[in-house]
Write a protein that holds these residues in place. Structure first.
Motif, PDB file in Angstrom:
ATOM      1  N   ILE A 477      -3.972   6.309  -8.425  1.00  0.00           N
ATOM      2  CA  ILE A 477      -3.715   4.878  -8.236  1.00  0.00           C
ATOM      3  C   ILE A 477      -2.258   4.609  -7.890  1.00  0.00           C
ATOM      4  O   ILE A 477      -1.939   3.984  -6.875  1.00  0.00           O
ATOM      5  CB  ILE A 477      -4.131   4.087  -9.490  1.00  0.00           C
ATOM      6  CG1 ILE A 477      -5.637   4.218  -9.730  1.00  0.00           C
ATOM      7  CG2 ILE A 477      -3.756   2.613  -9.321  1.00  0.00           C
ATOM      8  CD1 ILE A 477      -6.104   3.593 -11.028  1.00  0.00           C
ATOM      9  N   TYR A 478      -1.346   5.066  -8.726  1.00  0.00           N
ATOM     10  CA  TYR A 478       0.072   4.770  -8.505  1.00  0.00           C
ATOM     11  C   TYR A 478       0.619   5.558  -7.319  1.00  0.00           C
ATOM     12  O   TYR A 478       1.491   5.087  -6.592  1.00  0.00           O
ATOM     13  CB  TYR A 478       0.869   5.082  -9.777  1.00  0.00           C
ATOM     14  CG  TYR A 478       0.457   4.206 -10.940  1.00  0.00           C
ATOM     15  CD1 TYR A 478       0.753   2.846 -10.948  1.00  0.00           C
ATOM     16  CD2 TYR A 478      -0.262   4.731 -12.011  1.00  0.00           C
ATOM     17  CE1 TYR A 478       0.355   2.033 -11.990  1.00  0.00           C
ATOM     18  CE2 TYR A 478      -0.674   3.930 -13.065  1.00  0.00           C
ATOM     19  CZ  TYR A 478      -0.360   2.571 -13.049  1.00  0.00           C
ATOM     20  OH  TYR A 478      -0.758   1.771 -14.085  1.00  0.00           O
ATOM     21  N   TRP A 479       0.120   6.754  -7.115  1.00  0.00           N
ATOM     22  CA  TRP A 479       0.566   7.546  -5.976  1.00  0.00           C
ATOM     23  C   TRP A 479       0.179   6.875  -4.661  1.00  0.00           C
ATOM     24  O   TRP A 479       0.982   6.825  -3.726  1.00  0.00           O
ATOM     25  CB  TRP A 479      -0.035   8.952  -6.043  1.00  0.00           C
ATOM     26  CG  TRP A 479       0.338   9.800  -4.865  1.00  0.00           C
ATOM     27  CD1 TRP A 479       1.529  10.439  -4.650  1.00  0.00           C
ATOM     28  CD2 TRP A 479      -0.472  10.071  -3.719  1.00  0.00           C
ATOM     29  NE1 TRP A 479       1.511  11.093  -3.433  1.00  0.00           N
ATOM     30  CE2 TRP A 479       0.282  10.885  -2.847  1.00  0.00           C
ATOM     31  CE3 TRP A 479      -1.768   9.714  -3.348  1.00  0.00           C
ATOM     32  CZ2 TRP A 479      -0.211  11.347  -1.633  1.00  0.00           C
ATOM     33  CZ3 TRP A 479      -2.258  10.173  -2.143  1.00  0.00           C
ATOM     34  CH2 TRP A 479      -1.494  10.978  -1.297  1.00  0.00           C
ATOM     35  N   VAL A 480      -1.032   6.332  -4.579  1.00  0.00           N
ATOM     36  CA  VAL A 480      -1.479   5.651  -3.369  1.00  0.00           C
ATOM     37  C   VAL A 480      -0.592   4.439  -3.087  1.00  0.00           C
ATOM     38  O   VAL A 480      -0.220   4.163  -1.936  1.00  0.00           O
ATOM     39  CB  VAL A 480      -2.958   5.233  -3.493  1.00  0.00           C
ATOM     40  CG1 VAL A 480      -3.366   4.303  -2.348  1.00  0.00           C
ATOM     41  CG2 VAL A 480      -3.867   6.456  -3.501  1.00  0.00           C
ATOM     42  N   LYS A 481      -0.229   3.715  -4.144  1.00  0.00           N
ATOM     43  CA  LYS A 481       0.664   2.558  -3.961  1.00  0.00           C
ATOM     44  C   LYS A 481       2.019   3.007  -3.420  1.00  0.00           C
ATOM     45  O   LYS A 481       2.607   2.352  -2.549  1.00  0.00           O
ATOM     46  CB  LYS A 481       0.833   1.819  -5.284  1.00  0.00           C
ATOM     47  CG  LYS A 481      -0.405   1.062  -5.736  1.00  0.00           C
ATOM     48  CD  LYS A 481      -0.148   0.327  -7.048  1.00  0.00           C
ATOM     49  CE  LYS A 481      -1.386  -0.452  -7.490  1.00  0.00           C
ATOM     50  NZ  LYS A 481      -1.159  -1.151  -8.787  1.00  0.00           N
ATOM     51  N   GLU A 482       2.509   4.115  -3.934  1.00  0.00           N
ATOM     52  CA  GLU A 482       3.791   4.632  -3.463  1.00  0.00           C
ATOM     53  C   GLU A 482       3.696   5.051  -2.000  1.00  0.00           C
ATOM     54  O   GLU A 482       4.595   4.758  -1.193  1.00  0.00           O
ATOM     55  CB  GLU A 482       4.225   5.816  -4.329  1.00  0.00           C
ATOM     56  CG  GLU A 482       5.601   6.364  -3.950  1.00  0.00           C
ATOM     57  CD  GLU A 482       6.003   7.571  -4.792  1.00  0.00           C
ATOM     58  OE1 GLU A 482       7.163   7.606  -5.231  1.00  0.00           O
ATOM     59  OE2 GLU A 482       5.156   8.462  -4.985  1.00  0.00           O
ATOM     60  N   MET A 483       2.624   5.766  -1.653  1.00  0.00           N
ATOM     61  CA  MET A 483       2.428   6.180  -0.267  1.00  0.00           C
ATOM     62  C   MET A 483       2.321   4.968   0.642  1.00  0.00           C
ATOM     63  O   MET A 483       2.878   4.946   1.753  1.00  0.00           O
ATOM     64  CB  MET A 483       1.169   7.051  -0.145  1.00  0.00           C
ATOM     65  CG  MET A 483       1.298   8.441  -0.735  1.00  0.00           C
ATOM     66  SD  MET A 483       2.288   9.563   0.294  1.00  0.00           S
ATOM     67  CE  MET A 483       1.107   9.976   1.581  1.00  0.00           C
ATOM     68  N   ASP A 484       1.621   3.951   0.182  1.00  0.00           N
ATOM     69  CA  ASP A 484       1.458   2.725   0.962  1.00  0.00           C
ATOM     70  C   ASP A 484       2.803   2.056   1.221  1.00  0.00           C
ATOM     71  O   ASP A 484       3.049   1.510   2.305  1.00  0.00           O
ATOM     72  CB  ASP A 484       0.516   1.767   0.237  1.00  0.00           C
ATOM     73  CG  ASP A 484       0.240   0.509   1.045  1.00  0.00           C
ATOM     74  OD1 ASP A 484      -0.355   0.636   2.135  1.00  0.00           O
ATOM     75  OD2 ASP A 484       0.627  -0.586   0.597  1.00  0.00           O
ATOM     76  N   SER A 485       3.688   2.110   0.238  1.00  0.00           N
ATOM     77  CA  SER A 485       5.009   1.493   0.388  1.00  0.00           C
ATOM     78  C   SER A 485       5.828   2.189   1.475  1.00  0.00           C
ATOM     79  O   SER A 485       6.752   1.596   2.042  1.00  0.00           O
ATOM     80  CB  SER A 485       5.763   1.519  -0.940  1.00  0.00           C
ATOM     81  OG  SER A 485       6.144   2.847  -1.293  1.00  0.00           O
ATOM     82  N   TYR A 486       5.511   3.447   1.784  1.00  0.00           N
ATOM     83  CA  TYR A 486       6.186   4.178   2.860  1.00  0.00           C
ATOM     84  C   TYR A 486       5.436   4.069   4.184  1.00  0.00           C
ATOM     85  O   TYR A 486       5.828   4.694   5.178  1.00  0.00           O
ATOM     86  CB  TYR A 486       6.333   5.648   2.486  1.00  0.00           C
ATOM     87  CG  TYR A 486       7.478   5.934   1.532  1.00  0.00           C
ATOM     88  CD1 TYR A 486       8.784   6.108   2.011  1.00  0.00           C
ATOM     89  CD2 TYR A 486       7.262   6.026   0.166  1.00  0.00           C
ATOM     90  CE1 TYR A 486       9.834   6.374   1.141  1.00  0.00           C
ATOM     91  CE2 TYR A 486       8.306   6.281  -0.717  1.00  0.00           C
ATOM     92  CZ  TYR A 486       9.590   6.458  -0.219  1.00  0.00           C
ATOM     93  OH  TYR A 486      10.627   6.712  -1.085  1.00  0.00           O
TER      94      TYR A 486
END
Length: 580
Positions: A477-486
């Motif tokens: 969940i949090y990793w996907v959000k981080e990837m999305d931010s990039y």
């Protein structure tokens, strides 16, 4: 006094016996069968000389006549034609019905056989045969006979029920006195004048279908229970209510019909262990008919085409020989097809956790310079794994006009995990860390931001833009959000049969064709060696660990499959990007 049976003239007391004809032709070599079925035939042949067993052909021949005169096929290429039984089918029906024993408690002669295990390769007409037998029992058996069609899932149970119903509808005389709805098949037809007697509304006989998982809900006081494809059952909890339900009858009939399967230590494995103990004389189960169409060994499948009939008694009549030859040819080049064909077409048990690939499939020492892919598009794949475990990230790259897939990869592990590895594995991992193949996170957990940083670095250093990144669900969940931010587009790829099967097959084919270049990465090799294929009854695949290697890792193989899933789903668009 009884006239002795004669296996050469196929008669007993002046009555022709299909069972005696079948065993006589098997013994003479006219019909080829495996040794397990021969053992059962010998076991039943001894009944003809047993003074405590009466041979009575009436019930068997009544049902055979009913099937051949009242039932019609409903599927191509035999649709609409009479259901004319082959000799092996008639012998099977006779074996169920002709042997009688005197029951002191009931005070009459009753059928000896109460349980049946019918194992035969696919496409040999097992479901239509048992369906026809159930319909014959419905009409030829006692008034009020209740029949239950079951399987591991409702869809499979419905196949048998629909077979019964289609045969009923094909016959005007049967359809005239019965009716069907979503609940079942019943006597009495409101569209026709009401009849009296056996086929009227007074006859409370029914034929119903259920999933074996809900057997206890509908399976009360039934006379006939037929469970299809029992190889899918993990244990006996779903069939015991059905077996118990028929036990209240004076002459119950419980039938299990199936092919072999790939579930390890499942219900069928236990049933076959007991069955073989019976055939070997280690257990006494006189009321259990064990009718196994099996090969004597695997080697004969590949070396002797004439042996195929041992597990395929309908070969050349019901099942096309050309079809089986085609399956064999495909099995020679595909591990997944080999597992499927041996289990389903030859009833040879396959372990669903054996190695997916052989050494020669995996080895590819070709390497490449990442500069070749500067400013290219790629497809990402990530298996984040649980905390304290190995994680894998990779990018799939391609060149215009080429079918080759080039992989760049990085692995991640928490520092605390290293001390928990076995000594050989610990030394191996330390070497991989020195080669910068693995990134170590401090502490007990993987730092997934390091995974994100690896993707970002590929773009900054080489201009490699990841079109889409597939990931599994764990801790994402949090990793996907981080990837999305990039600006990375991530897609969930569930590790289950539906999503993993086709990409796993394509990875296997490409590995065997040397179309996957993974930089000769030793961790990729290791993960591929540790990977087994798990297969369901639909021939769908998913990766699992090789049995006995629970401490090994398959993350690299999983991310290969994940990237292939994204590639398959977006092939046209991705190849257009590659060609720019």
């Amino acid at each position: 006094m009884s006239v002795p049976h004669n296996v050469l003239t196929y008669e007993y007391n002046g009555t022709h016996s299909y069972f005696l004809e079948y065993i006589g032709k098997c013994k003479a070599g006219v019909i080829t069968i495996g040794h397990e079925l021969m053992e059962e035939l010998e076991r039943r042949l001894a009944h003809f000389d047993d003074p405590n067993i009466k041979i009575d052909f009436d019930d068997a021949h009544k049902r055979i006549k009913f099937i051949e005169t009242k039932c019609k096929h409903f599927e191509a290429p035999f649709a609409g034609k009479p259901f004319l039984l082959e000799l092996f089918q008639k012998a099977f029906v006779e074996a169920i019905y002709i042997f009688k024993v005197y029951d002191d408690e009931i005070g009459r002669w009753v059928r000896l056989i109460q349980d049946v295990l019918f194992l035969v390769a696919r496409k040999n007409g097992k479901t239509p045969l048992i369906s026809a037998l159930c319909l014959a029992e419905f009409f030829c058996g006692e008034i009020g006979t209740r029949i239950l069609c079951s399987s591991n899932d409702y869809e499979q149970a419905d196949l048998m029920f629909q077979a019964i119903n289609s045969m009923r509808e094909e016959s005007k005389s049967l359809e005239r006195v019965t009716r069907s709805n979503i609940k079942g098949i019943f006597f009495g037809n409101p569209k026709k004048p009401k009849k009296t007697g056996k086929f009227s509304y007074k006859n409370k006989g029914t034929i119903k279908k259920i999933s074996a998982k809900t057997g206890a809900k509908e399976g009360k006081n039934i006379k006939v229970g037929a469970v299809d494809e029992v190889h899918e059952l993990k244990d006996n909890t779903s069939v015991m209510p059905i077996r118990q339900a028929v036990s209240t009858q004076d002459e119950p009939l419980y039938i299990e019909l199936t092919t072999e399967g790939v579930i390890n230590d499942g219900y069928l494995d236990e049933r076959l262990r007991e069955a073989r103990q019976v055939l070997n004389g280690e257990l006494e189960r006189p009321r259990w008919l064990i009718w196994l169409y099996t090969q004597d060994n695997e080697q004969e499948v590949w070396q002797d085409e004439k042996s195929w009939v041992k597990s395929n008694p309908g070969l050349g009549v019901i099942k096309k020989r050309s079809f089986l030859k085609k399956m064999i040819d495909e099995a020679k080049t595909s591990k997944s097809m080999r597992v499927f064909v041996l289990s389903k077409d030859f009833n040879i048990k396959q372990n669903n956790a054996t190695a997916w690939l052989v050494h020669d499939d995996i080895v590819n020492e070709e390497t490449f310079d990442l500069e070749e892919f500067r400013n290219s598009f790629g497809i990402g794949g990530v298996d984040l794994s649980k905390s304290g475990d190995l994680a894998s990230a990779r990018v799939l790259l391609m060149k215009p006009g080429s079918q080759k897939k080039y992989f760049i990869q990085k692995y991640f592990i928490p520092e605390a995990k290293l001390s928990q590895l076995s000594k050989p594995d610990r030394e191996m991992f330390k070497e991989w860390i020195r080669q910068d193949l693995i990134v170590v996170s401090p502490g007990n957990e993987n730092d997934f931001s390091l995974v994100t940083a690896w993707f970002v670095k590929l773009y900054k250093d080489y201009g490699i833009r990841v079109f889409k990144t597939g990931y599994d669900k764990w801790s994402a969940i949090y990793w996907v959000k981080e990837m999305d931010s990039y600006g990375f587009d991530c897609e969930r790829v569930a590790q289950e049969f539906g999503s993993m099967s086709e990409p796993m097959k394509l990875v296997e084919a490409d590995l065997k064709s040397n179309l996957i270049v993974y930089q000769n990465n030793p961790i990729d090799k290791w993960c591929l060696e540790n990977t087994a294929l798990n297969m369901n009854s639909k021939m769908e695949l998913m990766p699992v660990k090789v049995q006995g290697k629970d401490d090994k890792k398959i993350d690299g193989a999983v991310t290969m499959i994940i990237t292939y899933k994204i590639y398959i789903d977006n092939r046209t668009e991705f190849l257009q990007m590659v060609g720019r």
